[in-house]
Design a protein around this motif. Sequence first.
Motif, PDB file in Angstrom:
ATOM      1  N   LYS A 219       0.789  -1.261  -0.060  1.00  0.00           N
ATOM      2  CA  LYS A 219      -0.122   0.035  -0.050  1.00  0.00           C
ATOM      3  C   LYS A 219       1.010   1.240   0.020  1.00  0.00           C
ATOM      4  O   LYS A 219       1.928   1.200   0.136  1.00  0.00           O
ATOM      5  N   GLY A 220       0.215   2.695  -0.256  1.00  0.00           N
ATOM      6  CA  GLY A 220       0.958   3.530  -0.091  1.00  0.00           C
ATOM      7  C   GLY A 220       0.954   4.384  -1.325  1.00  0.00           C
ATOM      8  O   GLY A 220       0.654   3.986  -2.280  1.00  0.00           O
ATOM      9  N   ALA A 221       1.774   5.643  -1.429  1.00  0.00           N
ATOM     10  CA  ALA A 221       1.531   6.486  -2.459  1.00  0.00           C
ATOM     11  C   ALA A 221       2.118   6.053  -3.925  1.00  0.00           C
ATOM     12  O   ALA A 221       1.659   5.982  -4.801  1.00  0.00           O
ATOM     13  N   PHE A 222       3.213   5.340  -3.615  1.00  0.00           N
ATOM     14  CA  PHE A 222       4.163   4.854  -4.995  1.00  0.00           C
ATOM     15  C   PHE A 222       3.897   3.503  -5.019  1.00  0.00           C
ATOM     16  O   PHE A 222       4.521   2.828  -5.824  1.00  0.00           O
ATOM     17  N   SER A 223       3.217   2.607  -4.601  1.00  0.00           N
ATOM     18  CA  SER A 223       2.898   1.294  -4.659  1.00  0.00           C
ATOM     19  C   SER A 223       2.569   0.580  -5.837  1.00  0.00           C
ATOM     20  O   SER A 223       3.048  -0.102  -6.643  1.00  0.00           O
ATOM     21  N   LYS A 224       1.725   1.526  -6.608  1.00  0.00           N
ATOM     22  CA  LYS A 224       1.601   1.122  -8.111  1.00  0.00           C
ATOM     23  C   LYS A 224       2.695   1.223  -9.107  1.00  0.00           C
ATOM     24  O   LYS A 224       2.795   0.520  -9.728  1.00  0.00           O
ATOM     25  N   LEU A 328       4.638  17.818  -4.953  1.00  0.00           N
ATOM     26  CA  LEU A 328       3.667  17.155  -4.625  1.00  0.00           C
ATOM     27  C   LEU A 328       3.783  17.041  -2.819  1.00  0.00           C
ATOM     28  O   LEU A 328       4.987  16.550  -2.534  1.00  0.00           O
ATOM     29  N   ASN A 329       3.206  17.396  -1.966  1.00  0.00           N
ATOM     30  CA  ASN A 329       3.106  17.294  -0.621  1.00  0.00           C
ATOM     31  C   ASN A 329       2.497  16.016  -0.060  1.00  0.00           C
ATOM     32  O   ASN A 329       1.086  16.145   0.092  1.00  0.00           O
ATOM     33  N   LEU A 330       3.360  14.944   0.253  1.00  0.00           N
ATOM     34  CA  LEU A 330       2.626  13.868   0.715  1.00  0.00           C
ATOM     35  C   LEU A 330       2.111  13.721   2.121  1.00  0.00           C
ATOM     36  O   LEU A 330       1.110  12.894   2.526  1.00  0.00           O
ATOM     37  N   GLN A 331       2.482  14.674   2.799  1.00  0.00           N
ATOM     38  CA  GLN A 331       2.072  14.781   4.248  1.00  0.00           C
ATOM     39  C   GLN A 331       0.529  15.324   4.516  1.00  0.00           C
ATOM     40  O   GLN A 331      -0.100  14.906   5.365  1.00  0.00           O
ATOM     41  N   LYS A 332       0.095  15.419   3.175  1.00  0.00           N
ATOM     42  CA  LYS A 332      -1.457  16.099   3.419  1.00  0.00           C
ATOM     43  C   LYS A 332      -2.307  14.871   2.752  1.00  0.00           C
ATOM     44  O   LYS A 332      -3.549  15.039   2.512  1.00  0.00           O
ATOM     45  N   ARG A 333      -1.719  13.681   2.643  1.00  0.00           N
ATOM     46  CA  ARG A 333      -2.618  12.509   1.824  1.00  0.00           C
ATOM     47  C   ARG A 333      -2.740  11.410   2.913  1.00  0.00           C
ATOM     48  O   ARG A 333      -1.688  11.094   3.817  1.00  0.00           O
ATOM     49  N   ALA A 334      -3.834  10.603   2.593  1.00  0.00           N
ATOM     50  CA  ALA A 334      -3.903   9.523   3.358  1.00  0.00           C
ATOM     51  C   ALA A 334      -2.804   8.560   3.139  1.00  0.00           C
ATOM     52  O   ALA A 334      -2.630   8.398   2.011  1.00  0.00           O
ATOM     53  N   PRO A 335      -1.939   8.199   4.106  1.00  0.00           N
ATOM     54  CA  PRO A 335      -0.690   7.481   3.797  1.00  0.00           C
ATOM     55  C   PRO A 335      -0.777   6.021   2.915  1.00  0.00           C
ATOM     56  O   PRO A 335      -0.053   5.643   2.106  1.00  0.00           O
ATOM     57  N   GLU A 336      -1.826   5.418   3.020  1.00  0.00           N
ATOM     58  CA  GLU A 336      -1.959   4.026   2.709  1.00  0.00           C
ATOM     59  C   GLU A 336      -2.694   4.171   1.128  1.00  0.00           C
ATOM     60  O   GLU A 336      -2.891   3.242   0.408  1.00  0.00           O
ATOM     61  N   LYS A 337      -2.906   5.311   0.719  1.00  0.00           N
ATOM     62  CA  LYS A 337      -4.082   5.580  -0.620  1.00  0.00           C
ATOM     63  C   LYS A 337      -2.837   5.793  -1.654  1.00  0.00           C
ATOM     64  O   LYS A 337      -2.132   6.549  -1.754  1.00  0.00           O
ATOM     65  N   PRO A 338      -2.732   4.666  -2.845  1.00  0.00           N
ATOM     66  CA  PRO A 338      -2.074   4.903  -3.855  1.00  0.00           C
ATOM     67  C   PRO A 338      -2.180   6.343  -4.775  1.00  0.00           C
ATOM     68  O   PRO A 338      -3.457   6.634  -4.854  1.00  0.00           O
TER      69      PRO A 338
END
Length: 355
Positions: A219-224, A328-338
Amino acid sequence: MAKIISGIQQIGVGVPDFKEAWNWYIKHFKMNIRIFEEEAVAELMLPHTEGETRKRVAALAINMEGGGGFEIWQHTGKTPALKEKTLMAGDLGINYAKMKTRCIECTYKEFKKEKLDLISEIHTNPAGEKHFFVRDPYENIFEFVESDTYFTKKNSNGGAYGAVIGVNDIEESMKVYSDILGYDEVVFDITGHFDDFKTIPGGHEEIRRVLLRHSKPRKGAFSKMFGPTEIELLQVKTRKPSEIFEGRIWGDPGFIHLCFDMNGIDELREECKSKGFPFTVDSQRDNPSFDMGEAAGSFAYIQAPEGTLIEFVETHKIPLLKKLGWYLNLQKRAPEKPLPKWMLKTLGMSKVSHV
């Protein structure tokens, strides 16, 4: 928040000539997307650089086909120390970087046409899966593995798919690779002499081979983009293995670390400590978000029982369209969401043909 491991972000490749090496990886491995590039001083790696800060130049490059990238790394404050002897299968540390390809015959033919140093033909591993080995100009060996997971259809081969790691004791090392990193599926566990290893240095020895995969999708932002990965552990039975970086330091030529993109570094810190593998390097001790030039985040290292350095990076900021100033600021996103695929594809705008 529980820890989330998104996949292998990159494998560190120490080289004697930064530009020459990166151009070679661009031409032959299509590692042509520049995520960051900078000259700086490695100030936090003191436990692995003989207690001295080290000047270096480094870049993170990826392949849009998917998989992990390369952190191409060269000492500039000292002469990079080359290996004094040939790395043998089962020596302690990262022996080979695994690379993915959708068409192994196509990639093999491309490399043969380009007159690369192919040190094996296409063989099958003990699970019946096709693979071959190729060597770069710096004596680093890459294992290309056929995979049906990819991100785009830009190239026949993709990026980093895992690593082959020499260990002293497989059960001890599994405490890191299975228990912490989540490689909980044993594809095979076989001891013997192997036809697919016969042409690689030291491959004629009796070796225990354990191939590990993760049973749960990452899971996570770059998992795809990273996709599934695998680790193969080697324990040589008929000789005493050498330490790959004996007499040398982190960043010298060779595979210097295996890096995982993740979230929940505070939780990971406690887990690793409780399991006997405390962080040896922890950027958060000095800075909650470490600036890496065009990117930012937190990073930490642990050392596996055989000595392999495992890096964890919690990415906070990355450039998507640098020319337009879009970060892209990843701290503002749900961490598990691709991240959506269209957004990840904008990384392709940072393509370079040479450096």
